[in-house]
Write a protein that holds these residues in place. Sequence first.
Motif, PDB file in Angstrom:
ATOM      1  N   SER A   1       0.918  -1.273  -0.025  1.00  0.00           N
ATOM      2  CA  SER A   1       0.004   0.235   0.033  1.00  0.00           C
ATOM      3  C   SER A   1       0.930   1.240   0.326  1.00  0.00           C
ATOM      4  O   SER A   1       0.587   2.451  -1.090  1.00  0.00           O
TER       5      SER A   1
ATOM      6  N   ASP B   1      -5.787  -1.433  -4.999  1.00  0.00           N
ATOM      7  CA  ASP B   1      -5.016  -1.243  -3.521  1.00  0.00           C
ATOM      8  C   ASP B   1      -6.587  -2.286  -3.247  1.00  0.00           C
ATOM      9  O   ASP B   1      -7.954  -1.717  -2.418  1.00  0.00           O
ATOM     10  N   GLU B   2      -6.038  -3.795  -3.699  1.00  0.00           N
ATOM     11  CA  GLU B   2      -6.800  -5.080  -2.906  1.00  0.00           C
ATOM     12  C   GLU B   2      -8.178  -4.403  -2.723  1.00  0.00           C
ATOM     13  O   GLU B   2      -9.197  -4.210  -2.324  1.00  0.00           O
TER      14      GLU B   2
END
Lengths: 288, 242
Positions: free
Chosen positions: B44, B145-146
């Motif tokens: 991240s 991000d995910e």
Amino acid sequence: MATLPASAQPRREPEQAFIENRQLDNLRPLTRRLGLPAAIRFGWLLGPFLLLVFWAAGSATGFIDSRQLPAPWVAVTTGYELIEQGRLQNHLLVSTVRAGQGLFFGVVLGVVLALLSGLSLTGGYVIDGLVQIKRAVPALALIPFFILWFGIGEYMKVMVILLGVFTPIYIHTHNALRGIDLRYVELAETLRLSYWQFIRQVVLPGAMPGFFLGLRFAVMGAWLGLVVVEQINATDGIGYMINLARNYAQADVMLVGLVLYALLGLASDCAVRLLERRSLAWRKTLAQ
Amino acid sequence: MSTAVRIRRLERRFTAKPVLRGIDLDIAKGEFIALLGRSGSGKSTLLRALAGLDHDAIGTGLAQVPQRVSVVFQDARLLPWRRVLDNIVLGQSGADARVRGQRALAEVELAGRENSWPYELSGGEQQRVALARSLVSEPELLLADEPFGALDALTRIRMHVLLKRLSAIHQPAVLLVTHDVDEAIELADRVVVLDQGRIAADITVALPEQGNARTSRFAALRTELLGHLGVEAEPASLAAGV
Ligand SMILES: Nc1ncnc2c1ncn2[C@@H]1O[C@H](COP(=O)(O)OP(=O)(O)O)[C@@H](O)[C@H]1O
Ligand SMILES: [Mg+2]
């Protein structure tokens, strides 16, 4: 628990006793949920209604002494007489104008100060402490100074109401502006919003629930402020009417004034809530 | 092929302990990169550095990104007070913004939901709106991000198909952070593994279109990547069930 009709009783035969026999034909939800079920419209009138019933029953049976608290129908008949004499409308109109002016300017002041102090650090340093000081000083203690500064006329009266109105607006709006979710700030950054786009499209709409909460307190505060200011050199207004009746020990007229305050408070709170529901249709909360 | 992203000797830390320790990475235009790594490995942090969201971080190094960058977060992050289409066109200017917004909404198979409030959509639908919002600006780099981390397995598979199709159409360079090895192999051209702030592996996927060759390549990549992540490869029977 409500009793089910005989046909709806779950049958429990030995070999299938473990099956929960949910009856699907009674058109009611079968599961429990935490939180509140859907509210009934006007359900909040139940409490006031119960109070009225208690009051009426107590007066009719003599449980409530009519010299201490006249019966509810006395408020109606006295109110009717006052209307016939043209006094009630007059007082009501004057009070409404006062409260309205105080509310209007108080809301404007509260919003402006909240924006200045919520959106800029410097503004916050200058304004926030002052507002906290104002909160700590009782309105009654300020009135003598207000009389010195603004005289004893209409101007002073509106200023006192304004002072009670702007604080809740300021507090709740400021709180909401500062409490904006950081995730939305990040989003605005990645979308390359300009500062004003960010304020207009993210911060201000996000602060609206806080503003409306403040508004509900402010509207009540405007009516409450009336009682105080209309004791000072007033010749009209509901507060004056109550005050005058007190001097002559006219419990029935005082009662009319009280009931009027209650109705005005309730009605204006309803109006604000309606406005809130219209403006915040995007919210799904526990209470809806 | 020209590069969309160029990262050189990128270092980032929040406290004394460095989080990124000298990252060198190039992403070509239109290339799809999956970034794998254990929790806390700095994925991240790297993505946020590219997105310009790392205000709290201190560090050195070079990170060149293109003009138009879009970000998809793990949560859909729709503004609850704006209707779906208004969320998609947030920050878009130009007379055709709403038309482009509607087209983007149709691309994520949500045509007709323009006027819904975000709370009226399911989690998967909300994430599709977020995807539409990220594509409406025709980004040259898409950072995610995910993005499927909060979705159920079936919805996630549908989202994979959708993302694959849309990135083929719009051709942004993609950096997809994920902790799901299968997702990485399925979607990416290249899988980069981050370990304690360093790139531990950089593997070109090159998955054959179909057939046995695909299955065996998939399994080999899977074992290799799990190895880099410090996980023993699971038996195939378990793996197939993911
Ligand atoms: N804003 C922050 N402040 C302090 N430490 C942070 C911050 N963001 C991330 N970290 C630290 O940096 C490390 C890497 O975090 P992160 O990049 O979020 O990992 P990943 O996404 O790979 O799970 C973690 O040890 C985390 O505690
Ligand atoms: Mg992470």
